[in-house]
Design an enzyme around this catalytic site. Structure first.
Site, PDB file in Angstrom:
ATOM      1  N   CYS A 184     -75.964   7.137 -11.197  1.00 53.73           N
ATOM      2  CA  CYS A 184     -74.896   6.166 -10.940  1.00 53.73           C
ATOM      3  C   CYS A 184     -73.589   6.882 -10.604  1.00 53.73           C
ATOM      4  CB  CYS A 184     -74.710   5.270 -12.170  1.00 53.73           C
ATOM      5  SG  CYS A 184     -73.269   4.200 -12.017  1.00 53.73           S
ATOM      6  N   CYS A 216     -70.538   6.242 -13.201  1.00 56.89           N
ATOM      7  CA  CYS A 216     -70.577   6.710 -14.589  1.00 56.89           C
ATOM      8  C   CYS A 216     -69.673   7.940 -14.716  1.00 56.89           C
ATOM      9  CB  CYS A 216     -72.016   7.059 -14.975  1.00 56.89           C
ATOM     10  SG  CYS A 216     -72.938   5.646 -15.657  1.00 56.89           S
ATOM     11  N   HIS A 252     -72.055   1.945 -18.669  1.00 55.06           N
ATOM     12  CA  HIS A 252     -72.862   1.505 -17.528  1.00 55.06           C
ATOM     13  C   HIS A 252     -73.409   0.082 -17.694  1.00 55.06           C
ATOM     14  CE1 HIS A 252     -75.490   2.254 -14.015  1.00 55.06           C
ATOM     15  NE2 HIS A 252     -76.382   1.545 -14.674  1.00 55.06           N
ATOM     16  N   ASN A 255     -67.962  -8.573  -6.849  1.00 52.96           N
ATOM     17  CA  ASN A 255     -69.270  -9.140  -6.528  1.00 52.96           C
ATOM     18  C   ASN A 255     -70.187  -8.767  -7.675  1.00 52.96           C
ATOM     19  OD1 ASN A 255     -68.253  -9.804  -3.973  1.00 52.96           O
ATOM     20  ND2 ASN A 255     -68.935  -7.851  -3.101  1.00 52.96           N
ATOM     21  N   HIS A 282     -73.102  -0.705 -12.122  1.00 48.59           N
ATOM     22  CA  HIS A 282     -72.023  -0.342 -13.059  1.00 48.59           C
ATOM     23  C   HIS A 282     -70.857  -1.330 -12.880  1.00 48.59           C
ATOM     24  CE1 HIS A 282     -70.268   3.072 -15.474  1.00 48.59           C
ATOM     25  NE2 HIS A 282     -69.240   2.254 -15.312  1.00 48.59           N
ATOM     26  N   HIS A 289     -67.790  -3.074 -11.969  1.00 47.13           N
ATOM     27  CA  HIS A 289     -66.645  -2.669 -11.152  1.00 47.13           C
ATOM     28  C   HIS A 289     -66.252  -3.800 -10.218  1.00 47.13           C
ATOM     29  CE1 HIS A 289     -69.874  -2.142  -8.213  1.00 47.13           C
ATOM     30  NE2 HIS A 289     -68.965  -2.061  -7.257  1.00 47.13           N
ATOM     31  N   GLN A 322     -63.510  -4.517  -6.550  1.00 43.23           N
ATOM     32  CA  GLN A 322     -62.990  -3.834  -5.369  1.00 43.23           C
ATOM     33  C   GLN A 322     -61.656  -4.441  -4.979  1.00 43.23           C
ATOM     34  OE1 GLN A 322     -65.949  -2.879  -2.234  1.00 43.23           O
ATOM     35  NE2 GLN A 322     -67.260  -4.304  -3.329  1.00 43.23           N
TER      36      GLN A 322
HETATM   37 ZN   LIG Z   1     -72.930   3.783 -14.285  1.00 41.57          ZN
END
Ligand SMILES: [Zn+2]
Ligand SMILES: [Zn+2]
Ligand SMILES: [Zn+2]
Length: 308
Positions: free
Chosen positions: A37, A40, A84, A124, A135, A137, A139
């Site tokens: 990932c 991470c 994660h 999203n 993970h 997150h 944007q």
């Molecule tokens: Zn991750």
């Protein structure tokens, strides 16, 4: 060829809108195994990820596969946590509040750039909406033009002769049947004419053009309201609920107008069925929806109350 040379805007005359060609995005990382990932932390003795620290709270960096880049806009990634398997809904309350301040800072800094006319902060979530990294997150895109959806909202202000979100909020509060969550600063509801079955809007009670105008208490209560919605979504069908979350604020083109609110577009109709955009939605621009907003609001309100 440089990254930025691979981005091109073309104006689609028939629809009167820009289309962004970001050809390099074909090469972006697609659903990597969790040990690879890129969001991470970089663990000692292992290959570096995007984040060169062994632990972090919130990380922001330029998107390596940008849809916009200087001198025509910006694209950033905001990683919510180094855990994660977390999600926006499971972040500790203080971390979610910190995220509001990070959003505010990025809106301020990107919005101050001459090549950014509109800052869109979004998340999203779920493969159903095209997520390529699990993970947690979000944007941020800095558009070098005012995109069509915020432009439509400003046109609604004109049509209603004042702030449209203020007027719609008054109506939702008066009717009450579609309100799903309230705190002292934020009201969340399934809009009267929702396009998605479980669409929800979280709207600041006071007229705030952007995160910059919010008090610290309002930012804390905004984080609380957004987490309540997401936890309610996850409780609704007892599984992680896919959604697109967007923060609508004033454009940053120098003309102050707009009213901060957050919109959620979840693609699920039922636990198993997705809403697809098909003939009428794509070809005519008219959404056909099989659930009344009052019905989905009742279910979502109950799920939010149980998840609290
Ligand atoms: Zn991750
Ligand atoms: Zn307003
Ligand atoms: Zn909006």
């Amino acid at each position: 060829m440089s990254e930025r040379a691979k981005i091109a805007l073309r104006f689609n005359e028939l629809r009167g809108e820009q289309v962004d060609y970001a050809i390099h995005r074909q090469e972006r990382t697609f659903l990597p195994a969790r040990e690879r990932c890129p969001l991470c932390p970089t663990r000692p003795g292992e290959a570096p990820t995007e984040i060169p620290s062994a632990a972090f709270e919130i990380a922001v960096f330029d998107n390596r596969f940008p849809a916009f880049a200087p001198p025509r806009g910006a694209a950033e990634v905001v990683v919510y946590t180094d855990a994660h398997d977390a999600s926006f809904g499971t972040l500790a309350r203080a971390r979610a509040e910190d995220l509001m301040w990070v959003w505010r800072h990025r809106y301020l800094e990107l919005g101050a750039r001459a090549d950014v006319e509109y800052v869109l902060i979004f998340e999203n979530r779920g493969v159903e909406v095209g997520v390529t990294l699990h993970h947690p997150h979000g944007q941020i895109y800095g558009y070098p033009f005012l995109p069509p959806v915020p432009a439509l909202e400003l046109a609604a202000d004109e049509r209603l002769g004042g702030c449209a979100p203020c007027a719609l909020l008054r109506e939702e509060l008066a009717e009450g049947v579609r309100v799903v969550h309230e705190n002292e600063a934020v009201v969340s509801y399934v809009p009267y004419a929702a396009r998605w079955p479980y669409e929800a809007h979280a709207v600041l009670r006071e007229h705030r053009a952007s995160l910059l105008e919010c008090t610290p208490a309002e930012l804390r209560l905004l984080a609380q309201a957004l987490q309540a919605i997401v936890r309610g979504y996850d409780a609704l069908f007892a599984k992680p609920f896919p959604y697109v979350m967007v923060i609508h604020q004033a454009p940053t083109d120098g003309r102050a107008r707009g009213h901060l609110h957050v919109e959620f577009y979840p693609p699920l109709r039922t636990a198993e069925k997705l809403k697809y955009l098909a003939g009428s939605e794509q070809g005519a621009g008219t959404f056909i929806t099989d659930t009344l907003p009052e019905e989905s609001a009742a279910a979502l309100r109950e799920a939010i109350a149980h998840a609290a």
